[in-house]
Design an enzyme around this catalytic site. Structure first.
Site, PDB file in Angstrom:
ATOM      1  N   LYS A  13       0.831  -1.218   0.000  1.00 34.39           N
ATOM      2  CA  LYS A  13       0.000   0.000   0.000  1.00 34.39           C
ATOM      3  C   LYS A  13       0.859   1.260   0.000  1.00 34.39           C
ATOM      4  CE  LYS A  13      -2.287  -0.907   3.772  1.00 34.39           C
ATOM      5  NZ  LYS A  13      -1.577  -2.163   4.112  1.00 34.39           N
ATOM      6  N   ARG A  87     -10.372   1.005   9.599  1.00 37.17           N
ATOM      7  CA  ARG A  87     -10.057  -0.401   9.839  1.00 37.17           C
ATOM      8  C   ARG A  87     -11.277  -1.175  10.350  1.00 37.17           C
ATOM      9  NH1 ARG A  87      -4.266  -1.532  10.682  1.00 37.17           N
ATOM     10  NH2 ARG A  87      -3.083   0.376  10.367  1.00 37.17           N
ATOM     11  N   ARG A 126      12.559  -9.275   3.185  1.00 40.23           N
ATOM     12  CA  ARG A 126      12.855  -7.863   2.946  1.00 40.23           C
ATOM     13  C   ARG A 126      13.765  -7.258   4.018  1.00 40.23           C
ATOM     14  NH1 ARG A 126       7.007  -4.846   4.134  1.00 40.23           N
ATOM     15  NH2 ARG A 126       6.970  -5.176   6.391  1.00 40.23           N
ATOM     16  N   ARG A 160      13.065  -5.775  10.137  1.00 38.85           N
ATOM     17  CA  ARG A 160      12.162  -5.574  11.258  1.00 38.85           C
ATOM     18  C   ARG A 160      12.109  -6.840  12.096  1.00 38.85           C
ATOM     19  NH1 ARG A 160       6.501  -2.738   9.782  1.00 38.85           N
ATOM     20  NH2 ARG A 160       5.959  -4.069  11.554  1.00 38.85           N
ATOM     21  N   ARG A 171      -0.218 -11.059  12.548  1.00 36.42           N
ATOM     22  CA  ARG A 171      -0.621  -9.740  12.060  1.00 36.42           C
ATOM     23  C   ARG A 171      -1.674  -9.856  10.955  1.00 36.42           C
ATOM     24  NH1 ARG A 171       5.161  -7.654  10.656  1.00 36.42           N
ATOM     25  NH2 ARG A 171       4.084  -6.049   9.455  1.00 36.42           N
TER      26      ARG A 171
END
Length: 213
Positions: A13, A87, A126, A160, A171
């Site tokens: 996004k 959300r 990533r 991360r 998540r």
């Protein structure tokens, strides 16, 4: 044109919103960015945000809607991209009321469709440049062979801590629990459009451009 970008963590996004800002002069309204900006602004709303965050409390929907209202009353440029909000159904209703109140419309809701297993594989690969935030991926966009960021030349990269398979699946589950109802909500309003969130970046960009017209 005002749009909502829907999609799970890692669907891209932020990347696609960046293209829309560049290509269409739109304004990206990211909840996190708005809260940080407000906290540092010194405005009345900013003081409220700073106080809530200092106490470690969750920011209420009313505060987020208040921040969005401030943005809608400013320079509209090419329209707004709502990223990370709404959300929940309650937030969707609140946003609809705010848009009506300010004479704005919601033109399209772009939902980025993904395969969860493929998404997890992509995200766990990533890493990010510590210097400029440029994102790399072991599979699709490896760190240059010389070990230097192609954007700023930094040699420090980080991953991360929560970009691991177990955390990501949690998540994703949380995302689907909270936002799955939004799909039906906006479909019923005739505003929903699907794009393939796992395509190549330029392919996703082209799909979104076609949807928006």
């Amino acid at each position: 044109m005002n749009i909502i970008l829907l999609g799970p963590p890692g669907a891209g996004k932020g990347t696609q919103a960046h293209f829309l800002v560049e290509d269409r002069n739109m304004i990206q309204l990211s909840t996190g960015d708005m809260l940080r900006e407000a906290k540092d602004s010194g405005s009345e709303m900013g003081k409220i945000v700073a106080d809530v965050m200092a106490r470690g409390d969750l920011v209420t929907d009313e505060i987020v809607i208040g921040l969005i209202r401030e943005k809608l009353q400013g320079d509209k440029k090419g329209g707004f991209i709502f990223d990370g909000f709404p959300r929940t159904l309650a937030q969707a209703d609140a946003l609809a009321e705010l848009l009506e109140e300010t004479g704005e419309t919601l033109d399209k809701v772009v939902a980025m469709e993904v395969n969860d297993d493929a998404l997890v594989a992509r995200i766990t690969a990533r890493s990010t440049c510590a210097g400029c935030g440029e994102v790399y991926n072991d599979i699709t966009k490896p760190i240059p062979a010389d070990g230097k960021c192609s954007n700023c030349g930094s040699t420090e990269f980080k991953r991360r801590a929560d970009d691991n398979e177990e955390s990501l699946k949690n998540r994703l589950m949380e995302y689907y629990k909270k936002t799955s109802m939004l799909i039906g909500y906006y479909h019923a309003k005739g505003q929903l459009a699907w794009v393939n969130g796992l395509g190549e970046i330029d392919e996703v960009k082209a799909e979104i451009a076609e949807v928006l017209g």
